[in-house]
Design an enzyme around this catalytic site. Structure first.
Site: not given
Ligand code: IVH
Length: 667
Positions: A34, A38, A83-84, A115, A136, A312, A424
Site C-alpha cells: 500500500d 501511495d 431485459s431477459l 445473474k 439502464r 432463476k 449498556c
Molecule cells: S445480459 C440483453 N448477463 O439482468 C441481455 N444480464 O433481466 C442483457 N444481469 O438488466 C443482459 N447478470 O442487470 C446479462 N450475466 C448477466 C447478468 C445480467 C445480471 C441483469 C442485468 C439486466 C437484467 C436483465
C-alpha cells in the site's frame, strides 16, 4: 520539472497506477505494498497540482469523487437495454433451446454465467477512454452517472492493450460484496442509523447519490458481460469476454461454455447451493447463445433477446417458529437482539437463529411470542426474518418487549439521543464489553497480537488475570502456565506477541482503543490530522468536527472517550507500557545519505516489515524500486532471497550488499 517532462511522467504514473489497480481489483493479485502504491499516487497528485492543465479525465486521482450532481442528465441508449425473459423451471430451458433450434439451421453452443443481483451499467469508451456511464433506466434512456461510476476502481478509466475501436460500449453489473454490505450495515447500526435492506438496493441507492465522494466511500465492484462495437468481428461471446479481459475489464471467473443440455443442467444444479458461498448475491444463471451470428439471426422481441434466458433460483425460504429472543452485548455496549428459532432446514443448512437488527425491527415485524415466521437466506451467514404469519398467531400471544436491563450485568439500558440502539452504560464492569474490547484491541488490524483470539481473551478475563487492555502488558509467562491450553512454549509466544505489539504504529493504536465510531480508516485520517494522542485529546469539539469525515456524533464520541476517568487511567498505563502515542515523525527525512540512490530489498529481514524498510530507506533519500532492472543501483539481500533475482542482479552488475552493510550506509 519542465512541462514536457511533467506530462511524460504523469502519463507514466497513470499507466503504472492503472496497472496496479488492475492487479489489485481485477486480478486479485497485488504485487506492491500500500505504501509503495501511495507513493506513486502522491507523486501524481503533486504533479497534477503543479500542472493542472495535464489532469487527465482518466487519471486515477479522478476516482476520489468531488463532483456533485443535482439531477443526472438523461442519456439515450444507442442500442436498447433489453431485459431477459426468465423462468424458474428447467423444462422451459429445454423449450428455449428447441424453439431456437427451429429458428436457425446453424449449430450453436451456450455461454452460462451468474445473474448478478446488482445494477446494470453501460459504459461508453471513445478511443479507449471512459466517456459516459449510464444506468439502464427504462431501456431506451437512462441516467448519466459518469462521476459516480468513475469512483468504482474495477471500472477501467482507460483501456489497455491493442485492438481498441474508436467507439465501444461495454455493459455489466455494479454490485456490492456481501461482506462490504454487512460492514456498512454494522457501522450504520453502531451509528444508530437504520440498516439497509440488501446489497442490491444499497448499490442502486449508492449510484444515485448526488455527492460522488460519498459513492467513493462505499465499496462497489463491477463485472462486465456484454460488448458492443460496430467494427470488431468476433465469432462468439466467449471471444468477446476474453477481449474485455485483455482491455482490463473484470469478467467473472465462472463463465462457462456448454454444448448440451446435461452440461447446462449440471451448471444450474451446481450453483443452486454453491451460490451461498460466493462473496456476492446472484439470483440465477443467465444462459446465452454463444455464437454472435446465430444471435443476429434470432433477434429480439420488443422486451428481450430470443437468444438468452435467465434461470432463476427460488428464494430459499422456510417457515418456522420463534422460540425466544436473545440479546447480545457488543464491545461498545450496543444490545443486538437475535431470534432463536425452532431448527429448520434452509438451503442445505439447519437454521436456528436469525438476525434482528434492533428494537425498531421488532416493531416493524410486529413480532409476538411464539410467532410463526418466514426466514430467508440471502448471501449473509445468518438468515433474516422476512415475514410473520399473523393468521397462525395464538390470539393470547404477547408482543415482544425489548429488555430494559443488560442481559450480562443487569444494568439499566440507555438510549443515546438520535440513535436507534439501546446501550449498556456499564462499560467498565460488563463482561462481554470487557472481552469485546480486548478482542478488538488484539485484532490483526489493530495491535495484531497473534494468538490472542476470543477464547483466550475470555479465559484470561474469566480467570481474573486481566480486566482491560492495559493489563495485557503486565501479564507474565508464569501467570499463563497454570491455565488450560497453555504450555511453556505457547505461554512464551503469547507474551512475546504482546510485547511485539508495542511496535504497532500510532494509527493502529488509535483504532485499537475502540473509540465508538472510530473505525480503521477514520483512525488513519484522524492520525493524519492529529499526529499525537495528546493533540487529539486537547482538540476542541469544534476543531474535531472540522476534521474530514468527523461529524458531531463522532466528535462527541471522541470527547466522551477522553473525558472518561477510567479511560484516562488506561491511557496512562498504556503510555507507560510504551505504546506509540504519536506518529513516527522522525522517520521522515533523517538524512540525505542515500539521496538519488535506487535501492531494492529482496528476501526477508528479521525485525523489519517491508513497509518499514521502505520508509527507512526513503527517509534517507533513497528511491525504492520493486524489481531488478538497469535502473537499480543497490540490491540489499535478505534471507530467502530468490535465486533468480540474485542471478539477474549479478548479470547486470548491480551492487549487492547485506543488511548490515545497508545499516552502515545510513549510520
Ligand atoms: S445480459 C440483453 N448477463 O439482468 C441481455 N444480464 O433481466 C442483457 N444481469 O438488466 C443482459 N447478470 O442487470 C446479462 N450475466 C448477466 C447478468 C445480467 C445480471 C441483469 C442485468 C439486466 C437484467 C436483465
Amino acid at each position: 520539472m519542465n512541462p514536457e517532462k511533467a506530462l511524460k511522467r504523469i502519463e507514466e504514473l497513470i499507466a503504472t497506477i492503472q496497472h496496479h489497480d488492475e492487479l489489485y481489483y481485477v486480478q486479485n493479485n497485488p504485487i506492491i505494498t500500500d505504501r509503495e502504491y501511495d507513493a506513486l499516487y502522491e507523486e501524481l497528485v503533486q504533479l497534477e497540482k503543479q500542472f493542472p492543465e495535464f489532469v487527465k479525465s482518466y487519471s486515477p486521482t479522478q476516482r476520489v469523487g468531488g463532483a456533485i450532481t443535482k439531477i443526472f442528465p438523461v442519456f439515450q441508449h444507442e442500442i436498447p437495454f433489453l431485459s431477459l425473459s426468465n423462468t424458474y423451471n428447467i423444462q422451459e430451458i429445454h423449450e428455449f433451446i428447441i424453439r431456437n433450434q427451429k429458428l436457425t439451421d446453424k449449430p450453436f453452443s451456450f455461454i452460462l454465467q451468474h445473474k448478478f443481483d446488482g445494477v446494470a451499467l453501460s459504459l461508453h469508451y471513445q478511443n479507449g477512454i471512459l466517456m459516459h456511464a449510464v444506468t439502464r433506466g427504462d431501456g431506451t434512456q437512462g441516467d448519466n452517472i459518469t462521476n459516480n461510476a468513475k469512483t468504482i476502481r474495477a471500472i477501467p478509466l482507460k483501456l489497455k492493450g491493442s485492438n481498441i475501436p474508436e467507439k465501444l460500449e461495454v455493459r455489466g453489473e455494479v454490485f456490492m460484496h456481501i461482506k462490504d454490505f454487512e460492514k456498512l450495515n454494522q457501522e450504520r447500526i453502531e451509528n444508530g442509523e437504520p440498516p439497509l435492506m440488501n446489497p442490491r438496493n444499497t448499490t442502486a441507492g449508492t449510484l444515485k447519490l448526488q455527492d460522488s465522494r460519498e459513492v467513493a466511500k462505499r465499496k462497489l465492484d463491477f463485472v462486465a458481460y456484454f460488448l458492443h462495437s460496430n467494427v470488431l468481428n468476433y465469432k462468439t461471446d466467449y471471444e468477446q469476454l476474453q477481449q474485455l479481459k485483455h482491455w482490463g475489464f473484470p469478467i467473472s471467473e465462472y463463465n462457462q461454455v456448454c454444448t448440451n443440455i446435461p452440461e447446462i443442467e449440471t451448471y444450474l444444479q451446481y450453483w443452486k447451493d454453491k451460490r451461498f458461498s460466493l462473496s456476492y448475491d446472484i439470483d440465477g444463471i443467465v444462459i446465452k447463445i454463444n455464437e454472435l451470428e446465430v444471435r443476429e439471426e434470432l433477434g429480439s422481441t420488443a422486451k428481450s433477446p430470443r437468444w438468452a434466458i435467465a434461470y432463476k433460483y427460488e428464494a430459499e425460504k422456510a417457515i418456522t417458529q420463534l422460540e425466544s429472543i436473545s440479546y447480545q452485548v457488543g464491545r461498545t455496549g450496543v444490545i443486538t437482539p437475535v431470534a432463536n428459532l425452532k431448527p429448520v432446514l434452509l438451503a442445505g443448512t439447519t437454521v436456528k437463529r436469525a438476525s434482528i437488527y434492533n428494537e425498531d425491527e421488532i416493531h416493524r415485524l410486529d413480532l409476538h411470542e411464539n410467532d410463526y415466521v418466514t426466514v430467508e437466506k440471502g448471501g449473509e451467514i445468518i438468515p433474516k426474518i422476512t415475514n410473520v404469519l399473523i393468521e397462525k398467531r395464538n390470539p393470547n400471544a404477547r408482543k415482544i418487549q425489548f429488555i430494559k436491563n443488560c442481559p450480562a450485568c443487569g444494568t439499566e439500558l440507555i438510549k443515546i439521543a438520535g440513535e436507534a440502539n439501546w446501550y449498556c452504560p456499564n462499560s467498565d464492569g460488563c463482561k462481554p464489553q470487557i472481552i469485546g474490547r480486548i478482542e478488538h484491541f488484539a485484532h490483526r488490524k489493530a495491535m495484531n497480537i497473534e494468538g490472542l483470539g476470543s477464547e483466550i481473551v475470555a479465559q484470561l478475563v474469566n480467570q481474573g488475570l486481566i480486566h482491560n487492555v492495559a493489563d495485557l502488558y503486565d501479564l507474565t509467562v508464569e501467570q499463563l502456565l497454570p491455565l488450560e491450553r497453555f504450555a511453556k512454549k505457547s505461554a512464551e509466544n503469547l507474551i512475546n506477541a504482546i510485547q511485539k505489539s508495542k511496535e504497532q504504529p500510532y494509527e493502529k493504536v488509535l483504532f485499537a482503543l475502540g473509540i465508538r465510531h472510530v473505525g480503521e480508516n477514520l483512525a488513519k485520517k484522524i492520525a493524519d490530522q492529529y499526529p499525537s494522542l495528546d493533540e487529539l485529546q486537547n482538540a476542541s469539539f469544534e476543531a474535531l468536527t472540522a476534521t474530514p469525515d468527523v461529524g458531531e456524533i463522532i466528535a462527541r464520541s471522541i470527547k466522551d472517550f477522553f473525558n472518561n476517568p477510567y479511560n484516562q487511567n488506561l491511557l496512562q498505563r498504556l503510555r507507560k507500557a510504551n505504546l506509540k502515542f504519536q506518529t513516527n515523525k522522525k522517520i521522515s527525512s533523517q538524512s540525505n545519505k542515500l539521496k538519488g540512490i535506487t535501492i531494492l530489498f529482496s528476501g526477508t529481514f528479521p525485525g523489519y516489515k517491508r513497509d518499514e524498510l521502505i520508509a527507512l530507506a526513503e527517509s534517507h533519500g533513497a528511491k525504492v524500486l520493486t524489481s531488478v532492472s538497469k535502473n537499480l543501483q543497490i540490491l540489499v539481500a535478505g534471507e530467502d532471497m530468490g535465486p533468480k533475482k540474485l542471478e539477474k542482479a549479478q548479470e547486470i552488475g548491480i551492487k549487492i550488499i547485506n543488511f548490515a552493510e545497508f545499516q552502515k550506509m545510513i549510520e
